[in-house]
Design a protein around this motif. Structure first.
Motif, PDB file in Angstrom:
ATOM      1  N   CYS A 169      41.374  43.512  38.779  1.00 32.63           N
ATOM      2  CA  CYS A 169      40.839  42.993  37.576  1.00 32.63           C
ATOM      3  C   CYS A 169      41.764  43.226  36.275  1.00 32.63           C
TER       4      CYS A 169
ATOM      5  N   HIS B 150      35.456  38.165  35.323  1.00 29.08           N
ATOM      6  CA  HIS B 150      36.833  37.601  35.572  1.00 29.08           C
ATOM      7  C   HIS B 150      36.722  37.055  36.828  1.00 29.08           C
TER       8      HIS B 150
ATOM      9  N   HIS C  55      32.417  43.345  37.034  1.00 30.19           N
ATOM     10  CA  HIS C  55      31.953  44.186  35.601  1.00 30.19           C
ATOM     11  C   HIS C  55      32.135  43.168  34.421  1.00 30.19           C
ATOM     12  N   CYS C  56      33.294  42.351  34.680  1.00 26.86           N
ATOM     13  CA  CYS C  56      33.726  41.331  33.346  1.00 26.86           C
ATOM     14  C   CYS C  56      33.378  40.054  33.589  1.00 26.86           C
TER      15      CYS C  56
ATOM     16  N   ASN D  47      40.923  42.926  33.553  1.00 24.25           N
ATOM     17  CA  ASN D  47      40.308  43.772  32.015  1.00 24.25           C
ATOM     18  C   ASN D  47      39.791  44.953  32.710  1.00 24.25           C
ATOM     19  N   CYS D  48      39.645  45.189  34.037  1.00 23.63           N
ATOM     20  CA  CYS D  48      38.717  46.435  34.022  1.00 23.63           C
ATOM     21  C   CYS D  48      39.548  47.335  35.268  1.00 23.63           C
TER      22      CYS D  48
ATOM     23  N   CYS E  54      35.456  39.746  39.396  1.00 23.07           N
ATOM     24  CA  CYS E  54      35.076  41.079  38.912  1.00 23.07           C
ATOM     25  C   CYS E  54      33.615  41.192  38.855  1.00 23.07           C
TER      26      CYS E  54
HETATM   27 ZN   LIG Z   1      36.709  43.149  35.180  1.00 24.34          ZN
END
Ligand SMILES: [Zn+2]
Ligand SMILES: [Zn+2]
Length: 721
Positions: free
Chosen positions: A439, A462, A459-460, A441-442, A457
């Protein structure tokens, strides 16, 4: 002269004093509009002696603008707001904001125009109109909300209004809900259920703070038991709050509630429409909402006359809020009951160690429900040692588990395979150059979802379409999936047992109450043979024909060195095991593991809960972990890596030297990058005697940071990433 102190809903501001205009009657708890510069902000009038602030001379005070047309927040709720802010090291305003969580409700009585189908037909039928009309069958909502439901533009619906296909209806936004009837159904309780129910009902009549732990194996009838004190509170004209961990999957609970009380309860969760939200909020505030079933945020609703609180599946980690005010709803629920002076019950088949400890030390009274209701037997549990019984190459299920499913197929019974991993595979890499999809962003791999042909992803959020070629070396057809997710397990079952009808049950496929209801109906109708699911299917379901549960990878939760990993694995596996054999037929549970000797796996296989809790208690005692010691963490984050590192260093340098307090870090968090923010952590471990919150507040208040830096405090953390 008449002045008041207000807690304003702006975390950057302290309490502010205002002049009370001539003729305005205002007291603590009133929600008011306050002038601030050229703007108006919302505030709550507070006892000034409880909110230290700087005294402003009378001539400098500006007058309050108005009192909002809602009942004042009660003193117990104000005390809860203070306690929550203090305990979790959060600002008062951020907690107060949770109590005033419906902007619409604050505006006072209102009507809105909603629309519904008339049964008429448009002059010209288009595919879009047809689809919209089909989707809106039985719905009534605003144009915007209907457009969302039907997946069409508002323009399409306005066209239908002009054609008389949709008609406007004037609706009182706050119309009362149907009344629950405490004696609607005749109930038949077992002896132990009756003892527990009577104890709780008596506590409701006593109107005193009394915390209970209702400890009963899955299927022992906890819900029927706590419905009795709920009925008692209703007979007394008092309100009830029931907290559930997964509000998306409450279908089964709502059914049972309706069977018992003749109506569905009032719902409170984050995906309510704004009109539903204001209606619930205002009915709670005026005392008309009798039973509220909600997610953790329901704890801060302005009940007028609360008489009883239930926290169901109280061990669930989803009761812990992981951003904003990081509170644990289970603990805040007990505090709300304390301030309200009412009983609260934490119900669980696998209580958190902290709760058991409270019961052992006599703070909570313990109520036991020993056997399964209706005489059903507990399932047989056995382990499959994956180092001995290896699945075929490239597969994940041992032959014994496949044989078990095949047996159920023959007997027209159902099986459930549990794996707490959404998607097809948790990691995708290039066979040619070794590239891994990460990812942007993560600090996390992208998870392949074959149903949607995307990499995502978790978590975010994406997402990117699954590419045909490697983005690094350009080689086509070289991407390989590593490890299994539920979709891959479903594929494997379909390949090895081609006759099986397989359904993948995750938050991707059961993402609305409607879909969940459809799934339940299909299983009950016998249209599904094998359910492959994440933790979403571990609770609340009651399928009489489900006789085999397979845990695909019991070791998964034990990786990562989380303090509560053992407990969480135990709870999860025990919970999913409880899905087997809930009817008259006995259930079987097969647990795949590479560590059958690990204490948690051995305890599960032996069905020896006490042994597990004993070992876990000793381990925690030695580590000074909760409930014997305390943990807290500080998370520093910024979109700028250097800025985050520097802020963490400054906090680390200012660390206090306090006896019996150990401070670790700062170090990059295990999730060093999350949603585009770089993260550092400090972890504190303290003896119970340390005034941890005071230490943290003093420590952090001495340091200023650039505006891009966020410093979050997590008291009693559950997540260590
Ligand atoms: Zn992410
Ligand atoms: Zn490559």
């Amino acid at each position: 002269m008449n002045r008041v102190r207000c807690l304003v809903l702006n975390a950057a501001l302290g309490p502010l004093d205002y002049k009370v205009p001539e003729g305005m009657e205002v007291g603590p708890g009133h929600v008011v509009e306050c002038p601030l510069g050229p703007r108006t902000i919302i505030g709550i009038v507070w006892e000034s002696e409880r909110l230290p602030g700087t005294e402003v001379p009378a001539e400098k005070l500006r007058p309050l603008r108005s009192i909002l047309p809602v009942p004042p927040l009660s003193a117990p709720l104000r005390r809860l707001i203070e306690w929550t802010a203090d305990y979790y090291v959060a600002s008062l305003s951020s907690v107060a904001r949770m109590a005033l969580s419906s902007g619409g409700a604050l505006k006072g009585p209102a009507t809105i125009t909603e629309y519904r189908l008339t049964g008429g037909m448009p002059e010209r039928m288009t595919p879009q109109r047809h689809a919209a009309m089909e989707a809106l069958e039985g719905e009534q909502a605003t144009i915007r909300e209907l457009a969302g439901i039907a997946g069409v533009s508002e323009g399409v619906l306005r066209g239908l209004v002009n054609q008389g296909v949709l008609e406007p209806v004037e609706v009182d936004c706050d119309r009362p809900f149907d009344e629950a009837r405490p004696d609607f159904a005749q109930v038949d309780l077992s002896e132990s259920q009756k003892i527990a129910a009577d104890t709780l009902s008596e506590a409701v009549r006593q109107k005193k703070f009394a915390p209970y732990l209702l400890d009963g194996v899955t299927g022992s009838g906890k819900t029927e038991t706590y419905f009795e004190p709920v009925a008692e509170a209703l007979r007394m004209g008092r309100q009830v709050l029931v907290l559930l961990p997964e509000i998306a999957l409450t279908e089964n609970f709502l059914h049972r509630f309706e069977e018992r009380f003749g109506v569905t309860p009032v719902l409170w969760h984050s995906s309510l429409k704004s009109t539903q939200r204001r209606r619930a909020w205002r009915n709670v505030a005026n005392g008309d909402a009798q039973v509220v079933v909600g997610a953790r945020s329901a704890l801060f609703l302005p009940f007028r006359n609360l008489g009883f609180i239930v926290v169901d599946e109280a061990h669930e980690t989803s009761f812990k809020q992981e951003d904003g005010v990081r509170y644990n709803a289970r603990d805040v629920a007990v505090m709300r009951a304390h301030f309200e002076g009412i009983p609260v019950v934490l119900a669980s088949a696998t209580p958190a160690l902290e709760s058991l400890q409270m019961a052992e030390s006599g703070v909570y009274a313990k109520l036991d429900l020993p056997s399964r209701f209706g005489g059903a037997e507990l399932p047989d549990i056995d382990t499959i040692d994956l180092t001995e019984e290896k699945p075929p190459h490239g597969m994940w299920l041992a032959q014994r588990l496949i044989d078990g499913i095949a047996e159920r197929l023959e007997r027209k019974e159902q099986s459930l395979l549990f794996l707490n991993r959404r998607g097809y595979a948790p990691l995708t890499l290039c066979r040619n150059c070794g590239f891994r999809f990460q990812c942007p962003n993560c600090s996390a791999w992208l998870v392949e979802h074959r149903f949607t042909r995307r990499l995502a992803c978790h978590h975010c959020g994406h997402e990117t379409p699954s590419p045909a070629a490697c983005p690094e070396c350009g080689e086509p057809d070289c991407l390989v999936a590593c490890g299994p997710g539920v979709e891959r397990i479903a594929d494997e079952v379909a390949e090895r047992l081609p006759d099986a009808r397989v359904f993948v049950a995750t938050s991707d496929t059961l993402n609305s109450p409607g879909r969940a209801a459809e799934f339940i109906a299909q299983v009950e109708a016998g249209a599904i043979d094998v359910i492959v699911g994440t933790q979403l299917v571990t609770k609340g379901f009651h399928f009489p024909e489900l006789t085999l549960v397979g845990v695909v990878d019991a070791d998964l939760g034990l990786e990562g060195g989380d303090l509560r990993a053992g407990e969480r694995t135990y709870q999860q596996v025990a919970q999913v095991a409880g899905r087997a054999g809930r009817g008259s037929k006995p259930g079987e549970v097969l647990i795949q593991t590479r560590h059958p000797e690990a204490s948690v796996i051995a305890a599960l296989a032996a069905g020896d809960r006490d042994a597990f809790y004993e070992a876990e208690t000793e381990m925690r005692r030695e580590a000074g972990a909760p409930p014997f010691g305390r943990w807290a963490s500080i998370i520093i984050s910024s979109e700028d890596e250097a800025e985050a590192r520097e802020a963490a260093r400054r906090i680390g340098d200012a660390r206090p030297d306090v006896p019996d307090l150990m401070i670790l870090g700062p170090a990059p968090a295990p999730m060093a990058l999350l949603r585009g923010r770089y993260r550092y952590r400090l972890l504190m471990n303290a003896r119970r005697s340390v005034q941890l919150q005071d230490v943290i507040r003093r420590w952090l208040s001495s340091i200023d940071h650039p505006s891009g830096v966020r410093v979050g405090v997590d008291v009693d953390p559950y997540s260590f990433v």
